[in-house]
Design an enzyme around this catalytic site. Structure first.
Site, PDB file in Angstrom:
ATOM      1  N   ILE A  63       1.088  -1.266  -0.098  1.00  0.00           N
ATOM      2  CA  ILE A  63       0.099   0.043  -0.137  1.00  0.00           C
ATOM      3  C   ILE A  63       0.800   1.189   0.124  1.00  0.00           C
ATOM      4  O   ILE A  63       1.677   1.312   0.907  1.00  0.00           O
ATOM      5  CB  ILE A  63      -0.952   0.220   1.305  1.00  0.00           C
ATOM      6  CG1 ILE A  63      -1.555  -1.291   1.299  1.00  0.00           C
ATOM      7  CG2 ILE A  63      -1.706   1.154   1.305  1.00  0.00           C
ATOM      8  CD1 ILE A  63      -2.802  -1.559   0.371  1.00  0.00           C
ATOM      9  N   GLY A 108       4.332   4.169   3.361  1.00  0.00           N
ATOM     10  CA  GLY A 108       3.925   2.969   2.555  1.00  0.00           C
ATOM     11  C   GLY A 108       3.920   1.863   3.630  1.00  0.00           C
ATOM     12  O   GLY A 108       4.556   1.838   4.744  1.00  0.00           O
ATOM     13  N   LYS A 109       3.351   0.685   3.219  1.00  0.00           N
ATOM     14  CA  LYS A 109       3.464  -0.812   4.098  1.00  0.00           C
ATOM     15  C   LYS A 109       3.194  -1.861   3.111  1.00  0.00           C
ATOM     16  O   LYS A 109       2.551  -1.823   2.281  1.00  0.00           O
ATOM     17  CB  LYS A 109       2.662  -0.661   5.236  1.00  0.00           C
ATOM     18  CG  LYS A 109       2.954  -1.355   6.499  1.00  0.00           C
ATOM     19  CD  LYS A 109       4.131  -0.893   7.261  1.00  0.00           C
ATOM     20  CE  LYS A 109       4.545  -1.526   8.382  1.00  0.00           C
ATOM     21  NZ  LYS A 109       5.606  -0.804   9.335  1.00  0.00           N
ATOM     22  N   GLY A 110       3.738  -2.823   3.390  1.00  0.00           N
ATOM     23  CA  GLY A 110       3.228  -4.227   2.729  1.00  0.00           C
ATOM     24  C   GLY A 110       3.404  -5.257   3.630  1.00  0.00           C
ATOM     25  O   GLY A 110       3.676  -5.328   4.748  1.00  0.00           O
ATOM     26  N   ASP A 149       9.866  -5.598   8.848  1.00  0.00           N
ATOM     27  CA  ASP A 149       8.850  -5.299   9.839  1.00  0.00           C
ATOM     28  C   ASP A 149       8.612  -6.590  10.730  1.00  0.00           C
ATOM     29  O   ASP A 149       9.558  -7.522  10.624  1.00  0.00           O
ATOM     30  CB  ASP A 149       7.334  -4.695   8.954  1.00  0.00           C
ATOM     31  CG  ASP A 149       6.367  -4.324  10.117  1.00  0.00           C
ATOM     32  OD1 ASP A 149       6.562  -3.204  10.806  1.00  0.00           O
ATOM     33  OD2 ASP A 149       5.463  -4.915  10.469  1.00  0.00           O
TER      34      ASP A 149
END
Ligand code: NAD
Length: 416
Positions: A63, A108-110, A149
């Site tokens: 995202i 952002g992050k995934g 993460d």
């Protein structure tokens, strides 16, 4: 409370928090809506040939929330409870964290919905590489820079970097949190815990407390909690209790931090640790101390237990450890909460330093990294604190106001 140990509030709850700060700032409603809506949401299928010859299929996400101030930046999480709503919330959190500490990144992050404990090393590598290839059309050194993460690490970043470099030439700046031998920054491993410590130093300065002789309680003794404990211990703060998944350990004369870290190195967790009295992860929150540091889970301080807290400050080392209802109770009790976007920003700040070193093909000393980190946390704290006093709002509200203002200015300058 969510079963997911790391889950922060859902996207809707996050938007509510954003809206309150945006209203306080007097931000135009349409501009606020445009900032909160994620720029791009990519959902991919990630197939895997298992060791036994069978085929498994997983769902992955990246995202990209907002890039008004710089490339999208944020980690990749491998966890069985990852879903679109969670990744969206965490991506938005990154937009405001990077804006608050004023580094030239967006958010952002995934993640992949997978329990990596069920994968062999070969399967983990295949899955990581396949996922990276699937999201690679939107990833780039100046567009989107992933990082580790929950359940991802330096080795996985090395595989990501290798995938990208095969098509683009040697490109360490494509990810951060890499092994030091592959362009990772010195000081990155301890950076989040060190940032927590620098934040506490600022709190002590502002509220005229002496850290030597102060007391702290730490829930969660992993990367962030154990480094924060070491730095506090070094300046004479007594750590009265620590905990991990195995429970809590309380000693009113202070836990021996070096000993507890050695114990974890040998045994993998605190399970069986003999020092102090064994208590639960709920009880640990109610102990009397100066600094209560939740450093593990989301939503642990909530409307059912906030009124039992007996600390002078809550220092949010974890992401989202206090629910909005818990926060309201603490406000009534006059217990300041130092919010996650400030307290745990040390990790992304040193990730930024890693990227800068990679782009310059130059390596900084660990002292340089640490002193630049301290300067960043200190100036950010001062800024948040000054808005807090001027507007008579909480630390969380003022931190969001500073961050949202920066993102809004960048959006307007660039043109919508
Ligand atoms: P970690 O996996 O190294 O450590 C987590 C710790 O929490 C472990 O000690 C684990 O045993 C403990 N824990 C798990 N379940 C628990 C439970 N039910 N009760 C009490 N303790 C429990 O993780 P970390 O990297 O230290 O991250 C901790 C928090 O900080 C997370 O919320 C993470 O999102 C946040 N954070 C981490 C970083 C970073 O750079 N590592 C950066 C920003 C935010």
């Amino acid at each position: 409370m969510s079963k997911h140990s790391q889950k922060i509030n859902n996207f809707k709850a996050f938007c509510d928090q954003f809206e309150r700060a945006a209203t306080e700032l007097g931000l135009d409603k349409n501009l606020a809506d445009s900032i909160m809506m994620p720029d791009r949401e990519l959902s991919v299928e990630v197939p895997l040939n298992k060791d036994d010859g069978s085929l498994a299929v997983f769902r992955g996400y990246r995202i990209q929330h907002n890039n008004a101030r710089g490339p999208f930046k944020g980690g990749i999480r491998f966890h069985q409870e990852v879903d679109l709503d969670e990744v969206r919330s965490l991506a938005a959190l990154m937009t405001f964290k990077t804006a608050l500490v004023n580094i030239p990144y967006g958010g952002g992050k995934g993640g992949i919905t997978v329990d990596p404990r069920n994968l062999s090393k070969r399967e983990l590598e295949q899955l990581s590489r396949r996922f990276f290839r699937r999201i690679s059309p939107i990833i780039g050194v100046n567009t989107d820079i992933p990082a580790p993460d929950v359940n991802t690490n330096a080795q996985i970043m090395a595989w990501f970097m290798d995938e990208y470099s095969q098509n683009n030439g040697y490109s360490p700046a494509i990810v951060t949190g890499k092994p030091v031998d592959l362009g990772g920054s010195l000081g990155r491993e301890a950076a989040t815990g060190r940032g927590v410590f620098f934040t506490i130093k600022e709190v002590a300065k502002e509220f005229e407390l002496n850290l030597d002789g102060s007391t702290a309680i730490i829930q969660g003794f992993g990367n962030v909690g154990s480094y924060a404990a070491q730095f506090l211990d070094e300046v004479g703060c007594k750590i009265l209790a620590i905990s991990d998944i195995s429970g809590g350990y309380y000693d009113e004369s202070g836990i021996d931090i070096k000993n507890s870290i050695e114990y974890i190195k040998k045994n993998g967790s605190l399970d069986g640790f003999k020092e102090g009295k064994k208590i639960s992860n709920e009880e640990i929150l109610n102990l009397k101390c100066d600094f209560l540091i939740p450093a593990a889970l989301a939503s642990v301080i909530n409307k059912s237990n906030a009124e039992n807290l007996n600390c002078k400050f809550v220092i949010e080392a974890a992401n989202g450890p206090t629910t909005p209802a818990g926060h309201d109770i603490l406000k009534q009790m006059n217990i300041p909460v130092i919010p996650d976007i400030l307290t745990n920003a040390g990790g992304v700040v040193v990730s930024y330093f890693e990227w800068v070193q990679n782009l310059q093909q130059f390596k900084w000393t660990e002292e340089e990294v640490n002193s630049k980190l301290e300067a960043k946390i200190s100036s950010t704290f001062e800024e948040v604190s000054s808005v807090r006093k001027e507007k008579n709002v909480s630390f969380r509200r003022s931190a969001f106001m500073v961050a949202i203002d920066r993102v809004a200015k960048a959006e307007l300058l660039r043109g919508l």
